[in-house]
Design an enzyme around this catalytic site. Structure first.
Site, short mmCIF file in Angstrom:
data_model
loop_
_atom_site.label_atom_id
_atom_site.label_comp_id
_atom_site.label_asym_id
_atom_site.label_seq_id
_atom_site.Cartn_x
_atom_site.Cartn_y
_atom_site.Cartn_z
N CYS A 1 -18.91 -22.51 141.09
CA CYS A 1 -18.32 -23.13 139.91
C CYS A 1 -19.42 -23.72 139.03
O CYS A 1 -20.34 -24.38 139.53
CB CYS A 1 -17.34 -24.23 140.33
SG CYS A 1 -16.51 -25.06 138.96
N HIS B 1 -8.91 -19.58 140.07
CA HIS B 1 -9.95 -20.59 139.95
C HIS B 1 -9.86 -21.32 138.61
O HIS B 1 -9.88 -22.55 138.55
CB HIS B 1 -11.32 -19.92 140.11
CG HIS B 1 -12.48 -20.85 140.06
ND1 HIS B 1 -13.28 -21.12 141.16
CD2 HIS B 1 -13.00 -21.60 139.05
CE1 HIS B 1 -14.24 -21.99 140.81
NE2 HIS B 1 -14.09 -22.28 139.53
N GLU B 2 -9.76 -20.54 137.52
CA GLU B 2 -9.77 -21.15 136.18
C GLU B 2 -8.46 -21.89 135.88
O GLU B 2 -8.47 -22.96 135.25
CB GLU B 2 -10.04 -20.09 135.11
CG GLU B 2 -11.35 -19.33 135.27
CD GLU B 2 -12.57 -20.22 135.42
OE1 GLU B 2 -12.54 -21.39 134.97
OE2 GLU B 2 -13.56 -19.77 136.03
N HIS C 1 -8.49 -25.28 137.26
CA HIS C 1 -9.20 -26.25 136.40
C HIS C 1 -8.24 -26.92 135.42
O HIS C 1 -8.38 -28.11 135.11
CB HIS C 1 -10.32 -25.56 135.63
CG HIS C 1 -11.62 -25.49 136.36
ND1 HIS C 1 -12.31 -26.61 136.78
CD2 HIS C 1 -12.37 -24.42 136.74
CE1 HIS C 1 -13.43 -26.24 137.39
NE2 HIS C 1 -13.49 -24.92 137.38
#
Length: 212
Positions: free
Chosen positions: A147, A190-191, A194
């Site tokens: 990351c 993953h994004e 966020h």
């Protein structure tokens, strides 16, 4: 009398010009961003990367743990367009060179991400507004993740779904739903994490706890 009338007409004209100027300035400000966010975005050229927020900075960490907000798709919103350009410049910067990035990673709590589509020819980068995962496959995959906001740390995760179905908006205001698989689905997971204040290390911690 004529002089007074001329002066009055000039004053009225000035008031009209002033009013139009005020309206123009108001409509120039994006409804998607706060004044502070607009100043941050517009402070540099579109090709200039933005500072990546890091988890080892206390103030950065608080923001990275916060939930992002809805973005109204609007092709006429020049602040939104410039922000997506600068976000792309950041993920492709030589100091980053990531395969994805989310708006919170540059200090802007908005639902915007860039993802490199390894499942498409030539692996293009694409921008997504308000992305949401609406289904996860039960089948998992094992992938190594890193990351941009977590310096010098990579780890293998076993809990990412092999396949996901996502929905999202485009800058032009179109809404789509599609299924994504394999490593590209990991990038999306993953994004989108966020955008919800979640880091990949959180999943690693859960895996460790489950193994004990």
């Amino acid at each position: 009398m004529n002089i007074l009338k001329i002066k009055r007409n000039i004053l009225q004209l000035l008031l009209v010009v002033f009013f139009i100027g005020c309206v123009s300035r108001k409509t120039d400000i994006s409804t998607n961003f706060s004044v502070a966010q607009v100043n941050l975005i517009m402070g540099e050229e579109a090709f200039r990367p933005m500072r990546v927020f890091k988890i080892n900075n206390k103030k950065d960490s608080v923001l990275l743990r916060s939930k992002s907000a809805y973005v109204k798709p609007d092709p006429t919103d020049f602040v939104l367009k410039k922000f997506t350009q600068r976000l792309f410049a950041t993920v492709r910067d030589s100091l980053s060179m990531g395969v994805g990035i989310a708006a919170p990673q540059v200090g802007v709590l908005k639902n915007i991400i860039w993802v490199q589509r390894f499942d498409k020819d030539e692996a293009p980068f694409e921008v997504y507004l308000n992305p949401k995962i609406i289904s996860y496959s039960d089948i998992k995959q094992t992938q190594r993740e890193g990351c941009l906001s977590i310096p010098n740390r990579r780890a293998v995760l076993n809990s990412r779904s092999k396949s996901i179905t996502i929905e999202y908006d485009t800058l032009e205001g179109n809404h789509f739903t599609e299924t994504v698989t394999d490593f590209t689905s990991v990038i999306f997971q993953h994004e989108i994490d966020h955008l919800n204040g979640i880091l990949f290390l959180d999943h690693l911690d859960k895996e460790v706890e489950a193994a004990n």
